[in-house]
Each structure stands twice: as C-alpha cells, then as structure tokens.
Design a protein around this motif. Structure first.
Motif, mmCIF file in Angstrom:
data_model
loop_
_atom_site.group_PDB
_atom_site.id
_atom_site.type_symbol
_atom_site.label_atom_id
_atom_site.label_comp_id
_atom_site.label_asym_id
_atom_site.label_seq_id
_atom_site.Cartn_x
_atom_site.Cartn_y
_atom_site.Cartn_z
ATOM 1 N N TYR A 27 8.235 -11.354 5.539
ATOM 2 C CA TYR A 27 7.914 -10.525 4.379
ATOM 3 C C TYR A 27 7.313 -9.214 4.858
ATOM 4 C CZ TYR A 27 8.942 -14.605 1.621
ATOM 5 O OH TYR A 27 9.597 -15.673 1.051
ATOM 6 N N ARG A 28 7.751 -8.108 4.237
ATOM 7 C CA ARG A 28 7.296 -6.777 4.651
ATOM 8 C C ARG A 28 6.761 -5.937 3.500
ATOM 9 N NH1 ARG A 28 7.355 -9.346 8.499
ATOM 10 N NH2 ARG A 28 8.389 -8.967 10.489
ATOM 11 N N GLY A 29 7.017 -6.361 2.276
ATOM 12 C CA GLY A 29 6.532 -5.637 1.107
ATOM 13 C C GLY A 29 5.858 -6.579 0.134
ATOM 14 N N ILE A 30 4.829 -6.064 -0.546
ATOM 15 C CA ILE A 30 4.128 -6.853 -1.555
ATOM 16 C C ILE A 30 3.983 -6.010 -2.812
ATOM 17 C CG2 ILE A 30 2.095 -8.222 -2.153
ATOM 18 C CD1 ILE A 30 1.411 -8.255 0.865
ATOM 19 N N LEU A 56 -3.874 -5.257 4.726
ATOM 20 C CA LEU A 56 -2.423 -5.355 4.540
ATOM 21 C C LEU A 56 -1.692 -4.240 5.281
ATOM 22 C CD1 LEU A 56 -2.274 -6.287 0.752
ATOM 23 C CD2 LEU A 56 -1.901 -7.811 2.709
ATOM 24 N N LYS A 57 -2.230 -3.036 5.219
ATOM 25 C CA LYS A 57 -1.608 -1.912 5.923
ATOM 26 C C LYS A 57 -1.693 -2.099 7.431
ATOM 27 C CE LYS A 57 -2.408 1.117 2.059
ATOM 28 N NZ LYS A 57 -3.267 2.134 1.480
ATOM 29 N N VAL A 63 3.070 -1.728 0.221
ATOM 30 C CA VAL A 63 2.586 -2.303 -1.031
ATOM 31 C C VAL A 63 2.891 -1.361 -2.193
ATOM 32 C CG1 VAL A 63 0.726 -3.630 0.055
ATOM 33 C CG2 VAL A 63 0.269 -1.323 -0.785
ATOM 34 N N THR A 64 3.029 -1.950 -3.372
ATOM 35 C CA THR A 64 3.190 -1.190 -4.609
ATOM 36 C C THR A 64 2.527 -1.974 -5.724
ATOM 37 O OG1 THR A 64 5.289 -0.204 -3.919
ATOM 38 C CG2 THR A 64 4.845 -0.226 -6.266
ATOM 39 N N MET A 65 1.822 -1.267 -6.610
ATOM 40 C CA MET A 65 1.252 -1.882 -7.806
ATOM 41 C C MET A 65 2.264 -1.745 -8.935
ATOM 42 S SD MET A 65 -1.650 -2.727 -6.649
ATOM 43 C CE MET A 65 -1.388 -2.490 -4.925
#
Length: 167
Positions: A27-30, A56-57, A63-65
């Motif tokens: 996994y690379r994006g949350i 996380l970084k 990441v994106t909200m």
C-alpha cells in the motif's frame, strides 16, 4: 446481501493501524475521512494527528483527506497536517475516491481508506475497490443525520461480526 457494506478491517482507532505493515504489503496511498476518524467532529488537527501524518510521510505514503464537509472545515484540518484534500466529496459516490487515487498516483490495489461510517466511508471505498478500514468514532457527539445512521450501522456490524467468525 449486506457484504457491500463490510469493511476489510474493523479497528478501535485509526491510530492503531500498523501502517508499516500495510506499506510492506504494497500500500502506498491512504485516503482518510476526518471527522470522528482522526479528531472529534469539527475540531482542528491535534498533536496526535500531526504526529501521525509526519510518520506516514516518513514511511513513504501519499495521503489525501476525503470529506463530505465544506471546504473551510476540511482546509483547517489539512493545513495543520500538510495534506491535500477533497471537500464536498459526495461519499459514497466512488468518483472522488478515484480522483484521490489519481492525485496520489495510486490505484485500488495500492490504496487504503480509513473512516468511521459504514454508509458513506466504507461503502464508497468498497464501490471504488479500495481496501476499507472502519474505525470506531472518536467521540459520541455527532450531527443528528449521523446519529440516525448509527442505528442501521449496528445491524450491519452484527452481520459483519457473524461473517468474520465464519471465515
């Protein structure tokens, strides 16, 4: 029948997810929901949230909200954690989940979603083909439309628990 609402995981808190392990799994994006997932509804980012996003970084995540809330509320949180966002997302419509993945350069196989609501967060992530993690709400104080959704969520969670015991 209710399986479209089932998360892949159900945890007590977003802060208990083993993000290092998930990174090792590819996994690379949350994509995160904000209210009652990371902070109580309407509150700014706190020290714990800021620390999580630094971690996380450092691991290497994008990441994106993703929030159904208005921009002013979402921007306040995201400025503090230095994260991009999509507001008025229309969850559970999967279109904005896909936009978040496009913006992060990830796809449904390399993206996690973390949220506290079944009928918006989890259902939308599942429709977009993303690994969904449901967390318990941080605080019991919620807007009335969310409180009303919590009752049918209990039915879905009961089915989810039975389903998981059979696996």
């Amino acid at each position: 029948m209710l399986q479209c609402f089932y998360p892949k995981e159900y945890l007590d808190s977003a802060y208990l997810i083993d993000f290092e392990e998930k990174y090792g799994q590819g996994y690379r994006g949350i994509i995160f929901d904000i209210d009652n997932t990371l902070v109580p509804h309407g509150l700014p980012a706190d020290e714990r949230a800021e620390s999580l996003f630094k971690r996380l970084k450092a691991i290497g995540y994008k990441v994106t909200m993703l929030s159904n809330n208005k921009e002013a509320r979402v921007k306040m949180f995201c400025d503090a954690v230095d994260a991009p966002y999509i507001y008025k997302a229309g969850k559970p419509n999967p279109a904005k989940y896909r936009l978040a993945m496009k913006n992060m350069g990830t796809d449904e196989h390399s993206t996690l979603f973390v949220g506290d609501q079944i009928f918006t967060d989890v259902w939308g992530a599942n429709k977009a083909g993303i690994y969904s993690i449901l967390v318990k709400p941080i605080h019991p104080k919620e807007e009335i439309q969310i409180v009303l959704k919590r009752y049918p969520e209990k039915i879905v969670l009961a089915g989810y628990r039975r389903y998981m015991r059979k696996k």
